[in-house]
Design a protein around this motif. Sequence first.
Motif, mmCIF file in Angstrom:
data_model
loop_
_atom_site.group_PDB
_atom_site.id
_atom_site.type_symbol
_atom_site.label_atom_id
_atom_site.label_comp_id
_atom_site.label_asym_id
_atom_site.label_seq_id
_atom_site.Cartn_x
_atom_site.Cartn_y
_atom_site.Cartn_z
ATOM 1 N N TRP A 1 4.386 -8.427 -0.417
ATOM 2 C CA TRP A 1 4.701 -8.006 -1.785
ATOM 3 C C TRP A 1 4.634 -6.489 -1.790
ATOM 4 O O TRP A 1 3.579 -5.918 -1.524
ATOM 5 C CB TRP A 1 3.686 -8.583 -2.775
ATOM 6 N N HIS A 2 5.749 -5.821 -2.054
ATOM 7 C CA HIS A 2 5.714 -4.362 -2.102
ATOM 8 C C HIS A 2 5.068 -3.914 -3.405
ATOM 9 O O HIS A 2 4.694 -4.731 -4.249
ATOM 10 C CB HIS A 2 7.096 -3.746 -1.875
ATOM 11 N N MET A 3 4.907 -2.627 -3.584
ATOM 12 C CA MET A 3 4.191 -2.104 -4.746
ATOM 13 C C MET A 3 4.965 -2.319 -6.050
ATOM 14 O O MET A 3 4.386 -2.619 -7.081
ATOM 15 C CB MET A 3 3.885 -0.623 -4.551
ATOM 16 N N GLY A 4 6.278 -2.157 -6.026
ATOM 17 C CA GLY A 4 7.085 -2.393 -7.213
ATOM 18 C C GLY A 4 6.882 -1.358 -8.298
ATOM 19 O O GLY A 4 6.099 -0.429 -8.166
ATOM 20 N N TYR A 5 7.621 -1.544 -9.382
ATOM 21 C CA TYR A 5 7.554 -0.632 -10.523
ATOM 22 C C TYR A 5 7.496 -1.411 -11.823
ATOM 23 O O TYR A 5 7.996 -2.527 -11.924
ATOM 24 C CB TYR A 5 8.794 0.265 -10.590
ATOM 25 N N GLU A 6 6.894 -0.766 -12.817
ATOM 26 C CA GLU A 6 6.957 -1.250 -14.191
ATOM 27 C C GLU A 6 7.127 -0.026 -15.080
ATOM 28 O O GLU A 6 6.769 1.083 -14.706
ATOM 29 C CB GLU A 6 5.713 -2.054 -14.561
ATOM 30 N N LEU A 7 7.720 -0.265 -16.249
ATOM 31 C CA LEU A 7 8.018 0.849 -17.144
ATOM 32 C C LEU A 7 7.849 0.390 -18.579
ATOM 33 O O LEU A 7 8.363 -0.664 -18.965
ATOM 34 C CB LEU A 7 9.459 1.326 -16.904
ATOM 35 N N ASN B 1 0.809 -1.221 0.000
ATOM 36 C CA ASN B 1 0.000 0.000 0.000
ATOM 37 C C ASN B 1 0.845 1.275 0.000
ATOM 38 O O ASN B 1 0.309 2.367 0.078
ATOM 39 C CB ASN B 1 -0.918 0.011 1.224
ATOM 40 N N ILE B 2 2.160 1.123 -0.063
ATOM 41 C CA ILE B 2 3.062 2.265 0.017
ATOM 42 C C ILE B 2 3.974 2.264 -1.211
ATOM 43 O O ILE B 2 4.615 1.260 -1.496
ATOM 44 C CB ILE B 2 3.932 2.170 1.286
ATOM 45 N N GLU B 3 4.028 3.384 -1.922
ATOM 46 C CA GLU B 3 4.930 3.449 -3.066
ATOM 47 C C GLU B 3 6.372 3.402 -2.568
ATOM 48 O O GLU B 3 6.749 4.143 -1.669
ATOM 49 C CB GLU B 3 4.696 4.726 -3.868
ATOM 50 N N PRO B 4 7.175 2.500 -3.138
ATOM 51 C CA PRO B 4 8.575 2.395 -2.689
ATOM 52 C C PRO B 4 9.349 3.676 -2.970
ATOM 53 O O PRO B 4 9.024 4.429 -3.885
ATOM 54 C CB PRO B 4 9.138 1.246 -3.523
ATOM 55 N N MET B 5 10.380 3.897 -2.164
ATOM 56 C CA MET B 5 11.250 5.058 -2.384
ATOM 57 C C MET B 5 12.090 4.819 -3.630
ATOM 58 O O MET B 5 12.413 3.693 -3.965
ATOM 59 C CB MET B 5 12.146 5.268 -1.173
ATOM 60 N N ARG B 6 12.453 5.875 -4.277
ATOM 61 C CA ARG B 6 13.283 5.792 -5.480
ATOM 62 C C ARG B 6 14.736 6.098 -5.124
ATOM 63 O O ARG B 6 15.426 6.830 -5.801
ATOM 64 C CB ARG B 6 12.759 6.764 -6.532
ATOM 65 N N ASN B 7 15.182 5.526 -4.043
ATOM 66 C CA ASN B 7 16.501 5.803 -3.506
ATOM 67 C C ASN B 7 17.552 4.941 -4.207
ATOM 68 O O ASN B 7 17.614 3.744 -4.010
ATOM 69 C CB ASN B 7 16.480 5.510 -2.004
ATOM 70 N N PRO C 1 4.069 2.728 -10.373
ATOM 71 C CA PRO C 1 3.700 1.635 -9.477
ATOM 72 C C PRO C 1 3.162 0.449 -10.280
ATOM 73 O O PRO C 1 2.406 0.616 -11.243
ATOM 74 C CB PRO C 1 2.620 2.245 -8.594
ATOM 75 N N ASN C 2 3.593 -0.725 -9.882
ATOM 76 C CA ASN C 2 3.263 -1.951 -10.583
ATOM 77 C C ASN C 2 1.764 -2.227 -10.564
ATOM 78 O O ASN C 2 1.121 -2.099 -9.530
ATOM 79 C CB ASN C 2 4.023 -3.115 -9.921
ATOM 80 N N SER C 3 1.206 -2.614 -11.701
ATOM 81 C CA SER C 3 -0.233 -2.894 -11.778
ATOM 82 C C SER C 3 -0.574 -4.308 -11.329
ATOM 83 O O SER C 3 -1.732 -4.664 -11.232
ATOM 84 C CB SER C 3 -0.730 -2.673 -13.204
#
Length: 184
Positions: A102-108, A46-52, A180-182
């Motif tokens: 499972w964290h939110m993750g990313y897709e591009l 439920n939390i967007e991961p940091m882009r660190n 954020p990953n769908s």
Amino acid sequence: MDSIIAALLDDAFTNNDALGQRDVTPRIIIDHILVNVDKELNNPANIEPMRNLNHYIEAQIYGDISLKEDAEILVADPSFKGTEVGEFLEKISQQYSIELYWHMGYELSVKDVPSDFRGPSMPSLARRIAPGDIINASIIGQAAKDLSIDPISWSDRGTYKEVVQELKLLWHVLVKYGKPNSIT
């Protein structure tokens, strides 16, 4: 754990930031630890991961690790759900009574991969590995697996070490520019 806390406090004292957060002082870190140490983990889905990408603490462990004795929580990228890796993570979580999040993750989208961040070869690498014109952690991981199984088929991109580095840089692109990953 002492080394990790010491590194956090050093970052806060020296740089006035820690773990990608600005205006962090040692006092803020100590207060945060004291208030949150016993709190249950919020579900990272439920939390967007940091882009660190540049400020983190790397912990190196010398010695044996026991999943049964040393691990309580495993946080994984949702792009691995339904894959061989995801099934393995679920299996070991059940076997060792580790809570799996499972964290939110990313897709591009491949078309959104820039050529001016982490090198001009990133768009062509993304096109090469993305079967559905989307990259995520699982797709980058699968490319790394393919590279280790058949490095000759990647020789047009360079040596094994060079291609591994390219894949790491593509992951940086995913973290910086991904949405954020769908996958839920």
